[in-house]
Scaffold this motif. Structure first.
Motif, PDB file in Angstrom:
ATOM      1  N   SER A 177     -56.978  30.014 -86.318  1.00 59.56           N
ATOM      2  CA  SER A 177     -56.301  31.072 -86.443  1.00 59.56           C
ATOM      3  C   SER A 177     -55.337  30.881 -87.380  1.00 59.56           C
ATOM      4  CB  SER A 177     -55.384  31.265 -84.998  1.00 59.56           C
ATOM      5  OG  SER A 177     -54.413  30.242 -84.798  1.00 59.56           O
ATOM      6  N   GLU A 376     -52.988  30.245 -74.390  1.00 60.02           N
ATOM      7  CA  GLU A 376     -54.217  30.813 -74.613  1.00 60.02           C
ATOM      8  C   GLU A 376     -55.070  30.181 -75.416  1.00 60.02           C
ATOM      9  OE1 GLU A 376     -52.952  34.453 -76.547  1.00 60.02           O
ATOM     10  OE2 GLU A 376     -52.016  35.390 -74.690  1.00 60.02           O
ATOM     11  N   ALA A 377     -54.722  29.222 -76.318  1.00 58.85           N
ATOM     12  CA  ALA A 377     -55.590  28.570 -77.160  1.00 58.85           C
ATOM     13  C   ALA A 377     -55.983  27.301 -76.194  1.00 58.85           C
ATOM     14  CB  ALA A 377     -54.580  28.036 -78.379  1.00 58.85           C
ATOM     15  N   ALA A 379     -56.621  27.590 -72.931  1.00 59.61           N
ATOM     16  CA  ALA A 379     -57.473  28.196 -72.244  1.00 59.61           C
ATOM     17  C   ALA A 379     -58.902  28.281 -73.243  1.00 59.61           C
ATOM     18  CB  ALA A 379     -57.092  29.348 -71.439  1.00 59.61           C
ATOM     19  N   GLU A 380     -58.768  28.774 -74.198  1.00 59.09           N
ATOM     20  CA  GLU A 380     -59.789  28.999 -74.951  1.00 59.09           C
ATOM     21  C   GLU A 380     -60.663  27.781 -75.405  1.00 59.09           C
ATOM     22  OE1 GLU A 380     -60.920  31.082 -79.513  1.00 59.09           O
ATOM     23  OE2 GLU A 380     -58.992  31.033 -78.811  1.00 59.09           O
ATOM     24  N   ALA A 381     -59.947  26.725 -75.749  1.00 55.55           N
ATOM     25  CA  ALA A 381     -60.681  25.355 -75.990  1.00 55.55           C
ATOM     26  C   ALA A 381     -61.219  24.683 -74.907  1.00 55.55           C
ATOM     27  CB  ALA A 381     -59.898  24.566 -76.937  1.00 55.55           C
ATOM     28  N   GLU A 383     -62.638  24.631 -71.096  1.00 54.99           N
ATOM     29  CA  GLU A 383     -63.013  25.178 -69.890  1.00 54.99           C
ATOM     30  C   GLU A 383     -63.157  24.040 -68.783  1.00 54.99           C
ATOM     31  OE1 GLU A 383     -67.115  27.325 -68.042  1.00 54.99           O
ATOM     32  OE2 GLU A 383     -66.674  27.202 -70.358  1.00 54.99           O
TER      33      GLU A 383
END
Length: 517
Positions: A177, A376-377, A379-381, A383
């Protein structure tokens, strides 16, 4: 869980073994331990020691001071935030805010006890109140009691029973981002990274690991923490100088060294064909894609230059070419380190077979706790505990990793990470620029260089130097574009997203035309 304080352990087990060496002095583990306690005393005298986030902003000349302070912050339960002094004041302030920094430390703020100093009785006393949140460094409300109290963390637990799952450092990396992300690494991340590297390279009692890397980067940090875990010596250079590194390899008993590809190329030039001593067991080459021709030139001089793949979010190394497979595996990034699991998955989440491309996913105890203040970042990176790197790779026929692309948006120039979006924002602030796309081009000197493709506003234009001058107030020098190309319209997807690969390919075609008209 038992405590983890490797400096104190080795100060007891091998007090006379060398721990740190710099241009200024040499410290044994006993001397580093005393220096850490002296630094801890000065932190407590200022009212610190209850979990605050402190940014370490030390000049490169103060590398050993940085190392002692890092260990002192760990000992008293403070969280180091690593920020380089080469960044602009605005960039540093943005990083402090992202990492929730409460106090900033430089070398002038912390006592560094000289290695030759005579041992003094310790009497660290816990202050009666936490540091003043209003700005300055607080002093205790009242004189401390005569008998020292045990050092406690913010939960009331003795600090020397430090948990491996506790945060150990916040390091920064540029996300896709464009915003710098604060990576939280735990003591366990750094410990398991050290153990995994030891299983891969081995450890010898007389090892000397040369560090010409910035200590605020995970590559430099990991050399400090590995050496402390092993009870071996770290040789700190304030900055990379190829002649000094070459001389140290010949004269200072260096057995291991970490370099980025540009450093390796410059070191080979400084050797002028002289072979490397047999004592130098290996050179880890990371921080960007390695040029096979350079690796083979190193091999011709007897240097076992081992390409690696790693990232801040995984506490540095993820894969490394094993010594047993050097030099035949030089075209790869090697194998996953012990305890680290690497998968390559296609867009459907299926694990690929050798020769197929996909995203590199990393699992294991070296994977970060997350991005501070950015759920959020995180959770995105992440799992579960699997780190989706965003990098594209494949396996060779023998199970070694081949990295096809670094993170799509990231540029690695001279070992420094550059966010294209950050550079684009600075360029778009120029009154002549309507659109901008920043990409990486290959560079023989820096590994990669920053290149900008721009759309001009009607009737407007600017030179490369004018754009660089305009952006220099917001960006560090290594982030400024070195090449410029103007286009009528930037290629985009229907949704308006820039097609960076097309931009890069177009730029490469233009460069090729200029070389071979």
């Amino acid at each position: 869980m038992t405590g983890y304080d490797p400096i104190q352990f080795w100060a007891t087990a091998r007090p006379d073994r060398v721990a740190l060496r710099s241009a200024r002095a040499t410290w044994t583990y006993a001397e580093v331990d005393r220096a850490v306690w002296a630094a801890a005393d000065s932190l407590y005298a200022r009212g610190l020691g209850s979990g605050e986030h402190l940014s370490l902003e030390f000049d490169p000349e103060d590398a050993a001071h940085f190392a002692v302070t890092l260990h002192a912050l760990h000992r008293v339960g403070l969280l180091p935030v690593l920020i380089g002094t080469t960044s602009t004041p605005g960039e540093r302030q943005a990083l402090r805010e992202r990492a929730q920094v409460e106090f900033t430390l430089s070398a002038d703020d912390i006592v560094l006890e000289a290695p030759s100093a005579a041992p003094k009785p310790r009497a660290v006393k816990r202050p009666r109140r936490k540091a003043d949140r209003g700005g300055g460094l607080a002093t205790p409300d009242a004189a401390p009691e005569e008998e020292p109290e045990p050092l406690l963390d913010s939960d009331g637990e003795p600090l020397l029973t430090r948990r491996l799952d506790a945060p150990a450092a916040i390091c920064f990396t540029s996300g896709t981002s464009g915003a710098a992300r604060a990576v939280v690494l735990t003591h366990g991340n750094l410990f398991w990274s050290a153990i995994a590297s030891a299983r891969n390279l081995g450890v010898r009692e007389d090892d000397v690991w040369l560090c010409p890397m910035p200590l605020h980067h995970v590559g430099g940090l990991s050399i400090l923490t590995r050496s402390a875990a092993y009870g071996t010596a770290a040789l700190l250079h304030e900055r990379f100088d190829p002649d000094r590194v070459s001389e140290a390899i010949d004269r200072d008993g260096v057995t291991l060294v970490s370099l980025v590809p540009t450093m390796l190329a410059r070191l080979l030039a400084a050797r002028r064909g002289r072979p490397f001593p047999a004592r130098l067991r290996a050179a880890l080459i990371g921080g960007g894609p390695s040029d096979r021709a350079t690796l083979e030139a190193a091999a011709a001089l007897g240097l076992r230059a081992l390409p690696t793949y790693g990232m801040t979010e995984a506490a540095s190394q993820v894969t490394t070419l094993p010594l047993a497979e050097w030099p035949r595996g030089l075209g790869t990034a090697g194998r996953p380190l012990p305890f680290v699991r690497v998968e390559i998955r296609n867009e459907d989440g299926r694990r690929v077979t050798p020769g197929e491309e996909g995203e590199i996913v990393v699992r294991g105890p070296t994977v970060m706790a997350g991005y501070l203040g950015d759920p959020e970042a995180t959770a995105e990176a992440l799992e579960g505990r699997a780190l989706a790197t965003g990098d594209v790779g494949t396996w060779d026929g023998e199970g070694r990793l081949i990295v096809l692309d670094r993170r799509v948006d990231r540029i690695v120039t001279g070992g420094e990470n550059v966010s294209p979006l950050e550079v684009e924002h600075a360029l778009l602030a120029h009154p002549a620029v309507r659109g901008a796309c920043v990409v990486a081009l290959p560079s023989t000197e820096w590994g990669q260089e920053v290149a900008a493709v721009v759309e001009w506003k009607p009737g407007r234009s600017a030179t490369l130097e004018e754009l660089r001058t305009h952006a220099s107030g917001a960006l560090s020098g290594f982030k400024l574009p070195r090449r410029l190309m103007a286009v009528a319209a930037l290629p985009r997807t229907p949704s308006g997203k820039l097609l960076r690969r097309l931009v890069r390919d177009r730029f490469l075609d233009e460069v090729a035309k200029q070389k071979h008209p």
